[in-house]
Design an enzyme around this catalytic site. Structure first.
Site, mmCIF file in Angstrom:
data_model
loop_
_atom_site.group_PDB
_atom_site.id
_atom_site.type_symbol
_atom_site.label_atom_id
_atom_site.label_comp_id
_atom_site.label_asym_id
_atom_site.label_seq_id
_atom_site.Cartn_x
_atom_site.Cartn_y
_atom_site.Cartn_z
ATOM 1 N N LYS A 8 0.849 -1.204 0.000
ATOM 2 C CA LYS A 8 0.000 0.000 0.000
ATOM 3 C C LYS A 8 0.887 1.257 0.000
ATOM 4 O O LYS A 8 1.919 1.251 -0.641
ATOM 5 C CB LYS A 8 -0.994 -0.056 1.158
ATOM 6 C CG LYS A 8 -1.737 -1.405 1.168
ATOM 7 C CD LYS A 8 -2.905 -1.475 2.085
ATOM 8 C CE LYS A 8 -3.552 -2.863 1.995
ATOM 9 N NZ LYS A 8 -4.772 -2.978 2.775
ATOM 10 N N HIS A 91 -8.053 -3.589 -6.255
ATOM 11 C CA HIS A 91 -8.031 -3.607 -4.794
ATOM 12 C C HIS A 91 -9.199 -2.785 -4.248
ATOM 13 O O HIS A 91 -9.558 -1.754 -4.822
ATOM 14 C CB HIS A 91 -6.694 -3.061 -4.262
ATOM 15 C CG HIS A 91 -6.544 -3.340 -2.807
ATOM 16 N ND1 HIS A 91 -7.124 -2.549 -1.842
ATOM 17 C CD2 HIS A 91 -5.932 -4.352 -2.156
ATOM 18 C CE1 HIS A 91 -6.862 -3.076 -0.648
ATOM 19 N NE2 HIS A 91 -6.136 -4.153 -0.812
ATOM 20 N N GLU A 93 -9.421 -0.746 -1.932
ATOM 21 C CA GLU A 93 -9.120 0.676 -1.674
ATOM 22 C C GLU A 93 -9.156 1.482 -2.968
ATOM 23 O O GLU A 93 -9.550 2.648 -2.974
ATOM 24 C CB GLU A 93 -7.756 0.790 -0.959
ATOM 25 C CG GLU A 93 -7.861 0.342 0.492
ATOM 26 C CD GLU A 93 -6.641 -0.387 1.024
ATOM 27 O OE1 GLU A 93 -5.534 -0.222 0.483
ATOM 28 O OE2 GLU A 93 -6.808 -1.170 1.996
ATOM 29 N N GLU A 163 -10.720 -10.681 -1.113
ATOM 30 C CA GLU A 163 -10.434 -9.858 0.059
ATOM 31 C C GLU A 163 -11.733 -9.247 0.581
ATOM 32 O O GLU A 163 -12.163 -8.192 0.086
ATOM 33 C CB GLU A 163 -9.457 -8.736 -0.296
ATOM 34 C CG GLU A 163 -8.107 -9.232 -0.782
ATOM 35 C CD GLU A 163 -7.004 -8.192 -0.579
ATOM 36 O OE1 GLU A 163 -5.998 -8.561 0.042
ATOM 37 O OE2 GLU A 163 -7.162 -7.038 -1.005
ATOM 38 N N GLY A 169 -7.317 -4.745 7.189
ATOM 39 C CA GLY A 169 -6.758 -3.773 8.116
ATOM 40 C C GLY A 169 -7.547 -3.644 9.410
ATOM 41 O O GLY A 169 -7.356 -2.704 10.175
ATOM 42 N N SER A 209 -6.239 -9.202 6.916
ATOM 43 C CA SER A 209 -5.713 -9.473 8.254
ATOM 44 C C SER A 209 -5.050 -10.845 8.396
ATOM 45 O O SER A 209 -5.150 -11.486 9.435
ATOM 46 C CB SER A 209 -6.816 -9.301 9.317
ATOM 47 O OG SER A 209 -7.280 -7.959 9.329
HETATM 48 P P1 13P Z 1 -4.269 -6.348 5.767
HETATM 49 O O1 13P Z 1 -3.476 -7.627 5.699
HETATM 50 O O2 13P Z 1 -3.516 -5.215 6.362
HETATM 51 O O3 13P Z 1 -5.626 -6.568 6.365
HETATM 52 O O4 13P Z 1 -4.520 -5.915 4.218
HETATM 53 C C1 13P Z 1 -5.003 -6.842 3.324
HETATM 54 C C2 13P Z 1 -4.964 -6.254 1.967
HETATM 55 O O5 13P Z 1 -5.711 -5.341 1.662
HETATM 56 C C3 13P Z 1 -3.988 -6.779 1.013
HETATM 57 O O6 13P Z 1 -4.224 -6.288 -0.270
#
Ligand code: 13P
Length: 246
Positions: A8, A91, A93, A163, A169, A209
């Protein structure tokens, strides 16, 4: 098995090189495909640090056009010029914060494939979808809109990453059973649309996570082929522990 770290918006250029070197130094011989995806500004440094290692460098995003008036964007050919032929697309995000739609993602998918790149295609439901019991429908829709225009041959360059947004997160991971249930559904959806051989051959990663403490349980599920790791990919020891769990 594949373990990929999505960094990220973390690590500067110096830290990027250090982390890749630290992972490479202790990785040993593994059959697991290991990838890291640093921010685009550090991809050149990352590609250099990963040279002569078994670590693949991936981009976190790219534009669908080859070049032109797209301020702030990067293209497939710029990535390929650095020797980077893996890219994360879709993704959550990018979807939720930057407004990337299924339609836009389908264009990016086509551009990446036209450049012979491998795509790690992300998708997953939000918490309210799961609460409303429409998570299977949401996931099927994301696959349909983003990828189901592809012919079977193109799927050789696709890695899927499920995901669930509520697990990203948050420290709240999907249970191994929840991951398995969704991954089996994804494989069934691929079988229905294409065929069983294609569905069997696709790697489906779980992300959300994943930590050293839960990776083994999640990876032990038959339809989970590895993980896309966020926070835990930022520390060499944690990331390596997850690689070893695979
Ligand atoms: P986390 O492992 O921090 O939850 O993030 C997962 C993620 O979005 C990987 O692309």
């Amino acid at each position: 098995m594949i373990v990929a770290g999505n960094w990220k918006m973390n690590k500067n250029a110096t830290e990027t090189a250090e982390l890749i070197r630290a992972v490479a130094a202790d990785m040993g011989n593994t059959d697991t495909r290991v990838m890291v995806a640093p921010p685009s500004i550090n991809l050149a440094v990352a590609a250099d640090a990963a040279k002569n290692t078994n670590i693949k460098v991936a981009a976190q995003n790219m534009h669908f056009a080859e070049s032109g008036a797209f301020t702030g964007e990067i293209s497939a050919s710029m990535l390929l010029h650095l020797g980077i032929d893996h890219v994360i697309l879709g993704h959550s995000e990018r979807r939720s914060i930057f407004g990337e739609t299924d339609e836009l993602l389908a264009k990016k998918v086509d551009a990446a494939l036209a450049n012979n790149m491998t795509i790690i295609f992300c998708f997953g439901e939000e918490l309210h979808d799961r609460k409303n019991d429409i998570h299977f429908e949401v996931v099927k829709n994301q696959l349909t809109e983003g990828l189901f225009h592809l012919d079977s041959k193109s799927w050789q360059n696709i890695i899927l990453a499920y995901e669930p947004v509520w697990a990203i997160g948050t420290g709240e991971t999907a249970s191994p059973e929840q991951a398995q249930e969704m991954h089996a559904f994804i494989r069934k959806t691929l079988t229905d649309k294409y065929d069983a051989a294609l569905a069997e051959n696709i790697s489906i990663l779980y992300g959300g996570s994943v930590k050293p403490g839960n990776a083994k349980d999640i990876f032990s599920k038959p339809d989970v082929d590895g993980g896309l790791i966020g926070g835990a990919a930022l520390k060499a020891d944690d990331f390596l522990a997850i690689v070893r769990s695979a």
